[in-house]
Write a protein that holds these residues in place. Structure first.
Motif, mmCIF file in Angstrom:
data_model
loop_
_atom_site.group_PDB
_atom_site.id
_atom_site.type_symbol
_atom_site.label_atom_id
_atom_site.label_comp_id
_atom_site.label_asym_id
_atom_site.label_seq_id
_atom_site.Cartn_x
_atom_site.Cartn_y
_atom_site.Cartn_z
ATOM 1 N N GLN A 1 0.975 -1.388 -0.003
ATOM 2 C CA GLN A 1 0.228 -0.171 -0.008
ATOM 3 C C GLN A 1 0.900 1.271 -0.147
ATOM 4 N N ARG A 2 0.709 2.098 -1.026
ATOM 5 C CA ARG A 2 1.368 3.395 -0.949
ATOM 6 C C ARG A 2 1.067 4.135 -0.056
ATOM 7 N N GLN A 3 1.760 4.887 0.748
ATOM 8 C CA GLN A 3 1.591 5.874 1.703
ATOM 9 C C GLN A 3 2.596 6.868 1.914
ATOM 10 N N LEU A 4 1.983 8.073 2.270
ATOM 11 C CA LEU A 4 2.753 9.234 2.448
ATOM 12 C C LEU A 4 2.429 9.779 4.064
ATOM 13 N N VAL A 5 3.195 9.800 4.786
ATOM 14 C CA VAL A 5 3.017 10.171 6.309
ATOM 15 C C VAL A 5 3.887 11.279 6.484
ATOM 16 N N GLU A 6 3.341 12.322 7.024
ATOM 17 C CA GLU A 6 3.806 13.605 7.451
ATOM 18 C C GLU A 6 4.198 13.418 8.983
ATOM 19 N N SER A 7 5.158 14.163 9.464
ATOM 20 C CA SER A 7 5.414 14.241 10.856
ATOM 21 C C SER A 7 5.885 15.739 11.207
ATOM 22 N N GLY A 8 5.973 16.121 12.393
ATOM 23 C CA GLY A 8 6.966 17.306 12.844
ATOM 24 C C GLY A 8 6.067 18.331 13.068
ATOM 25 N N GLY A 9 4.662 18.576 12.766
ATOM 26 C CA GLY A 9 4.056 19.639 12.736
ATOM 27 C C GLY A 9 3.984 20.044 14.527
ATOM 28 N N GLY A 10 2.978 21.033 14.858
ATOM 29 C CA GLY A 10 2.941 21.530 16.187
ATOM 30 C C GLY A 10 2.676 22.990 16.265
ATOM 31 N N LEU A 11 2.981 23.555 17.546
ATOM 32 C CA LEU A 11 2.573 24.994 17.678
ATOM 33 C C LEU A 11 3.909 25.605 18.054
ATOM 34 N N VAL A 12 4.329 26.658 17.414
ATOM 35 C CA VAL A 12 5.623 27.446 17.715
ATOM 36 C C VAL A 12 5.191 28.946 17.606
ATOM 37 N N GLN A 13 6.044 29.609 18.267
ATOM 38 C CA GLN A 13 5.695 31.125 18.335
ATOM 39 C C GLN A 13 6.239 31.836 17.144
ATOM 40 N N PRO A 14 5.743 33.013 16.863
ATOM 41 C CA PRO A 14 6.321 33.771 15.558
ATOM 42 C C PRO A 14 7.682 33.756 15.628
ATOM 43 N N GLY A 15 8.442 33.559 14.648
ATOM 44 C CA GLY A 15 10.043 33.668 14.451
ATOM 45 C C GLY A 15 10.530 32.412 14.790
ATOM 46 N N GLY A 16 9.932 31.331 15.069
ATOM 47 C CA GLY A 16 10.502 30.272 15.495
ATOM 48 C C GLY A 16 10.502 29.320 14.307
ATOM 49 N N SER A 17 10.846 27.892 14.752
ATOM 50 C CA SER A 17 11.333 26.968 13.404
ATOM 51 C C SER A 17 10.559 25.695 13.946
ATOM 52 N N LEU A 18 10.360 24.966 12.861
ATOM 53 C CA LEU A 18 9.616 23.622 12.729
ATOM 54 C C LEU A 18 10.316 22.888 11.468
ATOM 55 N N ARG A 19 10.637 21.496 11.651
ATOM 56 C CA ARG A 19 10.848 20.783 10.686
ATOM 57 C C ARG A 19 9.937 19.684 10.418
ATOM 58 N N LEU A 20 9.151 19.721 9.127
ATOM 59 C CA LEU A 20 8.220 18.708 8.692
ATOM 60 C C LEU A 20 8.921 17.519 7.981
ATOM 61 N N SER A 21 8.579 16.256 8.070
ATOM 62 C CA SER A 21 9.106 15.503 7.297
ATOM 63 C C SER A 21 8.015 14.491 6.609
ATOM 64 N N CYS A 22 8.033 13.732 5.662
ATOM 65 C CA CYS A 22 7.161 12.920 4.866
ATOM 66 C C CYS A 22 7.941 11.820 4.698
ATOM 67 N N THR A 23 7.485 10.681 5.047
ATOM 68 C CA THR A 23 8.003 9.555 4.659
ATOM 69 C C THR A 23 7.175 8.706 3.632
ATOM 70 N N ALA A 24 7.604 8.158 2.550
ATOM 71 C CA ALA A 24 6.937 7.173 1.526
ATOM 72 C C ALA A 24 7.200 5.942 1.804
ATOM 73 N N SER A 25 6.231 5.192 1.662
ATOM 74 C CA SER A 25 6.304 3.714 1.628
ATOM 75 C C SER A 25 5.374 3.029 0.609
ATOM 76 N N GLY A 26 5.840 1.725 0.239
ATOM 77 C CA GLY A 26 5.035 1.160 -0.690
ATOM 78 C C GLY A 26 5.093 1.579 -2.387
#
Length: 126
Positions: A1-26
């Motif tokens: 089964q082909r899937q894309l799964v995101e991770s790394g979101g959340g709440l951050v203050q202005p000026g801050g940083s986040l890193r999102l990842s997307c892992t593909a399988s199948g």
């Protein structure tokens, strides 16, 4: 089964940083395009950043240029989006999308992408 799964979101203050990842399988074929899209409440989905195999180009929306960085790890079947200097207007659900057939639209155009992740919330707020 082909899937894309995101991770790394959340709440951050202005000026801050986040890193999102997307892992593909199948997937058994190379991606012709893979990218990040977002949709804020009451707004249309928009392209944020993407990679198109044709031309080996990485593209960014004007609103995120200089702040977001797209990267790929082919060995891990993962793409990431490093988001720095985040602003409240970056608040949205972020989606990873990919395709394995030739595309004739720019990779920032969300139409016709066949595979989508479930989405992940990014909230920028003080």
């Amino acid at each position: 089964q082909r899937q894309l799964v995101e991770s790394g979101g959340g709440l951050v203050q202005p000026g801050g940083s986040l890193r999102l990842s997307c892992t593909a399988s199948g997937f058994t074929r190379d991606f012709t395009a893979i990218g990040w899209f977002r949709q804020a409440p009451g707004k249309e989905r928009e392209g944020v950043s993407c990679f198109a195999r044709r031309g080996s180009s990485t593209n960014y929306a004007d609103s995120v240029k200089g702040r977001f960085t797209f990267s790929r790890d082919s060995a891990e079947n993962t793409v990431s989006l490093q988001m720095d200097n985040l602003k409240p207007e970056d608040t949205a659900v972020y989606y990873c999308a990919a395709d394995t057939v030739n595309r004739y639209r720019p990779c920032l155009d969300s139409r016709d992408y066949k595979y989508w992740g479930q989405g992940i919330q990014v909230t920028v707020s003080s």
